[in-house]
Scaffold this motif. Structure first.
Motif, PDB file in Angstrom:
ATOM      1  N   MET A 262       0.779  -1.334   0.006  1.00 50.71           N
ATOM      2  CA  MET A 262       0.294  -0.189   0.115  1.00 50.71           C
ATOM      3  C   MET A 262       1.103   1.311  -0.238  1.00 50.71           C
ATOM      4  O   MET A 262       1.907   1.209   0.719  1.00 50.71           O
ATOM      5  N   ASP A 263       0.290   2.586  -0.918  1.00 48.52           N
ATOM      6  CA  ASP A 263      -0.935   2.529  -2.095  1.00 48.52           C
ATOM      7  C   ASP A 263       0.220   1.901  -3.334  1.00 48.52           C
ATOM      8  O   ASP A 263       1.123   2.043  -3.417  1.00 48.52           O
ATOM      9  N   VAL A 264      -1.148   1.658  -3.978  1.00 46.87           N
ATOM     10  CA  VAL A 264      -0.461   0.618  -5.338  1.00 46.87           C
ATOM     11  C   VAL A 264      -1.356   1.665  -6.332  1.00 46.87           C
ATOM     12  O   VAL A 264      -1.382   1.362  -7.587  1.00 46.87           O
ATOM     13  N   GLY A 265      -1.208   3.061  -6.234  1.00 50.26           N
ATOM     14  CA  GLY A 265      -2.106   3.851  -7.579  1.00 50.26           C
ATOM     15  C   GLY A 265      -2.837   4.981  -6.797  1.00 50.26           C
ATOM     16  O   GLY A 265      -3.285   5.943  -7.455  1.00 50.26           O
ATOM     17  N   ALA A 266      -3.272   4.658  -5.528  1.00 47.53           N
ATOM     18  CA  ALA A 266      -4.564   6.252  -5.166  1.00 47.53           C
ATOM     19  C   ALA A 266      -3.928   7.390  -4.935  1.00 47.53           C
ATOM     20  O   ALA A 266      -4.600   8.858  -5.738  1.00 47.53           O
TER      21      ALA A 266
ATOM     22  N   ASP B  98       4.455   5.056  -1.875  1.00 47.99           N
ATOM     23  CA  ASP B  98       4.252   6.063  -2.183  1.00 47.99           C
ATOM     24  C   ASP B  98       2.949   5.268  -3.746  1.00 47.99           C
ATOM     25  O   ASP B  98       3.829   4.341  -3.990  1.00 47.99           O
ATOM     26  N   GLY B  99       1.874   6.269  -4.036  1.00 47.05           N
ATOM     27  CA  GLY B  99       1.466   5.137  -4.929  1.00 47.05           C
ATOM     28  C   GLY B  99       1.957   5.717  -6.296  1.00 47.05           C
ATOM     29  O   GLY B  99       1.842   4.323  -6.936  1.00 47.05           O
ATOM     30  N   PHE B 100       3.111   6.101  -6.459  1.00 46.67           N
ATOM     31  CA  PHE B 100       3.234   6.016  -8.229  1.00 46.67           C
ATOM     32  C   PHE B 100       4.036   4.651  -8.323  1.00 46.67           C
ATOM     33  O   PHE B 100       4.198   4.106  -8.861  1.00 46.67           O
ATOM     34  N   THR B 101       5.091   4.929  -7.059  1.00 47.09           N
ATOM     35  CA  THR B 101       6.001   4.076  -6.773  1.00 47.09           C
ATOM     36  C   THR B 101       5.540   2.096  -6.786  1.00 47.09           C
ATOM     37  O   THR B 101       6.059   1.684  -7.307  1.00 47.09           O
ATOM     38  N   GLY B 102       4.516   2.605  -6.057  1.00 47.01           N
ATOM     39  CA  GLY B 102       3.618   0.921  -5.524  1.00 47.01           C
ATOM     40  C   GLY B 102       2.578   0.837  -7.012  1.00 47.01           C
ATOM     41  O   GLY B 102       3.466  -0.892  -7.595  1.00 47.01           O
ATOM     42  N   ASN B 103       2.061   1.601  -7.325  1.00 51.96           N
ATOM     43  CA  ASN B 103       1.973   0.743  -8.717  1.00 51.96           C
ATOM     44  C   ASN B 103       2.596   0.383 -10.186  1.00 51.96           C
ATOM     45  O   ASN B 103       2.633  -0.635 -10.213  1.00 51.96           O
ATOM     46  N   ALA B 104       4.408   0.998  -9.708  1.00 56.72           N
ATOM     47  CA  ALA B 104       4.961   0.892 -10.776  1.00 56.72           C
ATOM     48  C   ALA B 104       5.383  -0.245 -10.748  1.00 56.72           C
ATOM     49  O   ALA B 104       5.960  -1.663 -11.415  1.00 56.72           O
ATOM     50  N   VAL B 105       6.121  -0.953  -9.556  1.00 55.50           N
ATOM     51  CA  VAL B 105       6.719  -1.957  -8.577  1.00 55.50           C
ATOM     52  C   VAL B 105       5.519  -3.624  -9.245  1.00 55.50           C
ATOM     53  O   VAL B 105       5.677  -4.472  -9.194  1.00 55.50           O
ATOM     54  N   LEU B 106       4.183  -3.004  -8.731  1.00 61.94           N
ATOM     55  CA  LEU B 106       2.405  -4.169  -9.203  1.00 61.94           C
ATOM     56  C   LEU B 106       2.943  -4.009 -10.775  1.00 61.94           C
ATOM     57  O   LEU B 106       2.941  -5.597 -10.788  1.00 61.94           O
TER      58      LEU B 106
END
Length: 345
Positions: A140-144, A226-234
């Motif tokens: 968390m966070d993965v994009g919000a 953070d959502g930017f990093t989390g979404n990129a990693v996901l």
């Protein structure tokens, strides 16, 4: 226990959504479902209407629609009507496989934030490989929120802790901060500040910085970022897994008869590996920090994944995961204000 379902959201809606709800109904007969969508398109796929109510929604928010604008303009869409039903107390939770941005906007603007939480975050459960003591972890966070402050990471840690305890069954979840090294002084100023603060919080079991290469090895039960990093990693994790499976398949197909015979002998092994890497069996992504469970599954989700996500929602409702977060932030409002002031210095 009543769940509002966006029947029109997803690449294979409404067919796979309705079939997934039918599977979930057979598994959990105590749950009532309200399916919001265009009834003439939804009803043909409904084989058993027991405990399932169809609610007409004249409009659909498409994947390409701008989220906030769509929420404000398409008042009769399946997403808006489902979220409104949760806000009004008619339904207990909101589920969709549709437009992620619209679901986040509906969660924030219609259902509303929990008092004391600055920014709700999107969380997902990922598999842990080759670790008999742990089979999944939360990120968390993965994009919000693309931009996240250290104070937001602190709140993510608290929310992640309660979710891991109530839904995943982890008694004292280990909280890690995603960073580019394990040393305490690694990262930019925001990560250094977040690490320093999290290390001094008594209410969480903080294990320090975690590198992305160690995520699937079970370095922590909850990983905040953070959502930017989390979404990129996901997305990188998803892409790597798919690429590896394609690489193995191409190697077998191009390797001649010997490779094909070997693959046939290892078929059950390959299936086991594929199952272990399939994070969708754990359910969907949850928007933590809003007043009711809001869950988003992948747009390409099929019926089985949707049914699994309903099981996840059931666990959240049974274990009062949202209520626990509400109580914590209410009881610690002064502490939160002091923490925010300190981290903004």
């Amino acid at each position: 226990m009543r769940i509002a379902v966006d029947a029109m959201g997803g690449d294979y809606a409404p067919k796979e959504v309705v079939e997934g709800i039918q599977i979930a109904h057979d598994r959990y007969p105590e749950i009532e479902f309200d399916l919001y969508g265009q009834i003439d398109k939804v009803k043909p796929f409904l084989k058993n209407a027991d405990h399932i109510t169809l609610v007409q929604a004249d409009e659909v928010i498409a994947m390409e629609d701008e989220p906030v604008r769509a929420i404000r303009r398409k008042k009769q869409s399946s997403i808006v009507l489902a979220a409104q039903a949760v806000h009004d107390g008619k339904d207990d939770a909101f589920f969709s496989a549709g437009n992620t941005g619209a679901l986040l906007a509906a969660g924030l603007l219609i259902i509303g934030r929990i008092k004391g939480i600055d920014r709700p975050g999107l969380t997902t459960t990922l598999p842990v490989l080759n670790n008999p003591k742990q089979d999944q972890f939360l990120m968390m966070d993965v994009g919000a929120n693309a931009d996240t402050k250290p104070f937001n990471l602190y709140q993510y840690a608290i929310m992640g802790k309660y979710y891991a305890q109530t839904v995943m069954g982890v008694k004292n979840p280990r909280i890690g901060l995603l960073n580019n090294g394990t040393e305490a002084d690694k990262g930019d100023m925001a990560h250094k500040a977040a690490h320093e603060f999290l290390a001094g919080v008594r209410d969480i079991n903080f294990v320090g910085n975690v590198e992305s290469r160690e995520l699937l090895n079970g370095a922590a039960d909850v990983v905040v970022t953070d959502g930017f990093t989390g979404n990129a990693v996901l997305k990188n994790t998803e892409g790597t897994a798919l690429s590896m499976l394609k690489l193995i398949k191409n190697g077998i197909m191009n390797g001649g008869l010997t490779s094909k015979l070997g693959a046939a002998m290892l078929k059950s092994t390959f299936k086991g590996i594929q199952s272990q890497m399939d994070y969708s069996k754990h359910g969907g992504a949850v928007l933590l920090g809003v007043k009711a469970p809001v869950i988003k599954t992948h747009g390409s989700a099929k019926a089985e994944t949707i049914a699994n996500t309903i099981g996840q929602i059931k666990a959240m409702l049974e274990n009062h995961s949202v209520e626990n977060v509400v109580t914590y932030f209410s009881d610690h409002s002064e502490e939160m204000a002091e923490a925010k002031a300190e981290m903004q210095k």
